[in-house]
Design a protein around this motif. Structure first.
Motif, mmCIF file in Angstrom:
data_model
loop_
_atom_site.group_PDB
_atom_site.id
_atom_site.type_symbol
_atom_site.label_atom_id
_atom_site.label_comp_id
_atom_site.label_asym_id
_atom_site.label_seq_id
_atom_site.Cartn_x
_atom_site.Cartn_y
_atom_site.Cartn_z
ATOM 1 N N VAL A 110 0.596 -1.140 -0.045
ATOM 2 C CA VAL A 110 0.125 -0.136 -0.061
ATOM 3 C C VAL A 110 0.963 1.373 0.059
ATOM 4 O O VAL A 110 0.748 2.073 -0.689
ATOM 5 N N ARG A 111 1.816 1.112 0.942
ATOM 6 C CA ARG A 111 2.901 2.487 0.846
ATOM 7 C C ARG A 111 3.474 2.678 -0.280
ATOM 8 O O ARG A 111 3.460 3.783 -0.913
ATOM 9 N N ALA A 112 4.051 1.569 -1.097
ATOM 10 C CA ALA A 112 4.906 1.764 -2.199
ATOM 11 C C ALA A 112 3.908 1.975 -3.266
ATOM 12 O O ALA A 112 4.163 2.750 -4.252
ATOM 13 N N ALA A 113 2.749 1.574 -3.537
ATOM 14 C CA ALA A 113 1.919 1.907 -4.346
ATOM 15 C C ALA A 113 1.470 3.311 -4.430
ATOM 16 O O ALA A 113 1.269 4.119 -5.468
ATOM 17 N N LEU A 114 0.856 3.820 -2.994
ATOM 18 C CA LEU A 114 0.679 5.057 -2.909
ATOM 19 C C LEU A 114 1.862 6.089 -3.238
ATOM 20 O O LEU A 114 1.672 7.253 -3.793
ATOM 21 N N LEU A 115 3.111 5.683 -2.872
ATOM 22 C CA LEU A 115 4.135 6.574 -2.847
ATOM 23 C C LEU A 115 4.535 6.767 -4.645
ATOM 24 O O LEU A 115 4.769 7.794 -5.026
ATOM 25 N N THR A 116 4.677 5.631 -5.159
ATOM 26 C CA THR A 116 5.329 5.427 -6.663
ATOM 27 C C THR A 116 3.928 6.381 -7.392
ATOM 28 O O THR A 116 4.361 7.107 -8.318
ATOM 29 N N SER A 117 2.801 6.254 -7.107
ATOM 30 C CA SER A 117 1.623 6.852 -8.056
ATOM 31 C C SER A 117 1.644 8.329 -7.847
ATOM 32 O O SER A 117 1.242 9.145 -8.693
ATOM 33 N N GLY B 55 2.848 10.483 -10.678
ATOM 34 C CA GLY B 55 1.572 11.284 -11.327
ATOM 35 C C GLY B 55 1.612 12.774 -11.083
ATOM 36 O O GLY B 55 1.259 13.682 -11.685
ATOM 37 N N THR B 56 1.911 13.143 -9.613
ATOM 38 C CA THR B 56 2.063 14.719 -9.416
ATOM 39 C C THR B 56 2.988 15.525 -10.055
ATOM 40 O O THR B 56 2.815 16.499 -10.280
ATOM 41 N N TYR B 57 4.110 14.841 -10.287
ATOM 42 C CA TYR B 57 5.233 15.137 -10.983
ATOM 43 C C TYR B 57 4.829 16.002 -12.338
ATOM 44 O O TYR B 57 5.078 17.100 -12.632
ATOM 45 N N ASP B 58 4.181 15.135 -13.019
ATOM 46 C CA ASP B 58 3.841 15.576 -14.421
ATOM 47 C C ASP B 58 2.844 16.717 -14.203
ATOM 48 O O ASP B 58 2.823 17.773 -15.005
ATOM 49 N N VAL B 59 1.776 16.614 -13.559
ATOM 50 C CA VAL B 59 0.693 17.543 -13.308
ATOM 51 C C VAL B 59 1.219 18.769 -12.848
ATOM 52 O O VAL B 59 1.178 19.906 -13.350
ATOM 53 N N ILE B 60 2.208 18.878 -11.966
ATOM 54 C CA ILE B 60 2.745 19.891 -11.317
ATOM 55 C C ILE B 60 3.673 20.864 -12.315
ATOM 56 O O ILE B 60 3.764 21.930 -12.576
ATOM 57 N N GLN B 61 4.589 19.855 -12.851
ATOM 58 C CA GLN B 61 5.608 20.482 -14.070
ATOM 59 C C GLN B 61 4.851 21.274 -15.368
ATOM 60 O O GLN B 61 4.979 22.193 -15.608
ATOM 61 N N ASN B 62 3.926 20.153 -15.863
ATOM 62 C CA ASN B 62 3.427 20.676 -17.012
ATOM 63 C C ASN B 62 2.115 21.616 -16.944
ATOM 64 O O ASN B 62 1.817 22.699 -17.618
ATOM 65 N N ASP B 63 1.136 21.265 -16.108
ATOM 66 C CA ASP B 63 -0.188 22.077 -15.924
ATOM 67 C C ASP B 63 0.180 23.338 -15.159
ATOM 68 O O ASP B 63 -0.653 24.072 -15.398
ATOM 69 N N LEU B 64 0.875 23.110 -13.954
ATOM 70 C CA LEU B 64 0.838 24.373 -13.056
ATOM 71 C C LEU B 64 2.138 25.169 -13.299
ATOM 72 O O LEU B 64 1.872 26.534 -13.526
ATOM 73 N N THR C 147 3.921 13.272 -2.167
ATOM 74 C CA THR C 147 4.298 11.935 -1.950
ATOM 75 C C THR C 147 4.563 11.566 -0.489
ATOM 76 O O THR C 147 4.099 10.417 -0.080
ATOM 77 N N ALA C 148 5.211 12.345 0.227
ATOM 78 C CA ALA C 148 5.389 12.133 1.525
ATOM 79 C C ALA C 148 4.066 12.044 2.708
ATOM 80 O O ALA C 148 4.002 11.281 3.316
ATOM 81 N N THR C 149 3.176 12.747 2.210
ATOM 82 C CA THR C 149 1.903 12.922 2.910
ATOM 83 C C THR C 149 1.069 11.692 2.444
ATOM 84 O O THR C 149 0.765 11.148 3.536
ATOM 85 N N ALA C 150 1.074 11.458 1.327
ATOM 86 C CA ALA C 150 0.314 10.070 0.964
ATOM 87 C C ALA C 150 0.733 8.956 1.405
ATOM 88 O O ALA C 150 0.046 7.996 1.776
ATOM 89 N N SER C 151 2.134 8.797 1.575
ATOM 90 C CA SER C 151 2.799 7.497 2.042
ATOM 91 C C SER C 151 3.170 7.415 3.432
ATOM 92 O O SER C 151 3.407 6.365 4.069
ATOM 93 N N ASN C 152 3.005 8.422 4.277
ATOM 94 C CA ASN C 152 3.618 8.366 5.519
ATOM 95 C C ASN C 152 2.690 7.354 6.362
ATOM 96 O O ASN C 152 3.073 6.513 7.155
#
Length: 263
Positions: free
Chosen positions: A161-168, A172-181, A207-212
């Motif tokens: 669960v931790r790895a799935a949340l961390l990796t996604s 996922g957020t890196y692309d959105v933050i870089q391109n869209d924002l 990532t840290a918040t989702a996986s902690n």
């Protein structure tokens, strides 16, 4: 006889390109993991012990250094280098990154368990030497003797669960933050180093918040030596009972510092 044609996917340039990319990715991830291992040690102590000695980020750093020396910050580094480069591979967007993180975590759970046990171990002068002797092989032998081969996969559900949340969240957020924002809304240059750095720093927060929360549970499960073994839900209820919701975010600062170079 005519030799069979070589499939396009097995032709030299493409295969070597994939091999080189995977090797570079694994090597880079290993270096980043080694350099950020001190943050991982602090995170594990925050999550497992807390209290006056290990309740804060800077306080934990100071206490570990004064009581155990600088070498304590490299605990678990060998196990980390063995599994990290292979576990966190490239993936596409949310679904594939979620699946790749889960599968990789399940495969390399024994290495993660060894790393957590070594980083949890207190080695201040005057304290008895742990049964495993603070070595990778010692931990593997201790776990095997106490519960057999299957004991090496203790905490797999929390790890997955931790790895799935961390990796996604990471990919996922890196692309959105870089391109869209940053690029489309704030006018950053897509190829600029500052854009990549800013996207990494912001994505690491998510990532840290989702996986902690599952990370806290994972640490407790992997360090549990009680018989019969207590499952993730039992440890999650204990964390909630003793620390409330904030208990699931112990070690967040150290986790953020460690995840930044990987994002």
């Amino acid at each position: 006889a005519v030799a069979p044609a070589v499939p396009k996917f097995a032709q030299g340039p493409m295969v070597w390109d994939v091999v080189i990319r995977c090797a570079c990715g694994g090597f880079g991830c290993g270096i980043a993991g080694f350099l950020t291992n001190p943050f991982d040690v602090v995170k594990i102590r925050n999550q497992q012990y807390g209290g006056a000695q290990f309740g804060s980020f800077l306080g934990s750093f100071k206490h570990i250094y004064l009581s155990e020396g600088a070498g304590a910050f490299l605990k678990g580094a060998k196990g980390l280098l063995s599994g990290m480069g292979l576990r966190e591979g490239p993936a596409q967007k949310w679904a594939s990154s979620f699946l790749s993180g889960a599968v990789g975590a399940a495969i390399f759970n024994p290495i993660d368990l060894v790393k957590v046990r070594l980083q949890t171990c207190l080695s201040a002068p005057g304290l008895p030497l742990p049964p495993h002797g603070s070595t990778v092989l010692g931990v593997l032998g201790e776990v095997y003797r106490s519960g057999g081969v299957l004991a090496l996969w203790a905490g797999t559900s929390a790890t997955v669960v931790r790895a799935a949340l961390l990796t996604s969240a990471q990919l996922g957020t890196y692309d959105v933050i870089q391109n869209d924002l940053l690029v489309h809304r704030l006018g950053f240059q897509k190829s600029a180093h500052s854009t990549h750095l800013t996207a990494c720093l912001v994505a690491s927060v998510v990532t840290a918040t989702a996986s902690n929360p599952p990370d806290v549970v994972k640490t407790r499960v992997m360090n549990c030596t009680a018989t019969p073994r207590r499952g993730p839900m039992c440890h999650a209820r204990e964390v909630l009972r003793t620390g409330g919701l904030s208990g699931f975010f112990k070690g967040w600062t150290a986790s953020y510092c460690r995840l930044g170079p990987h994002t």
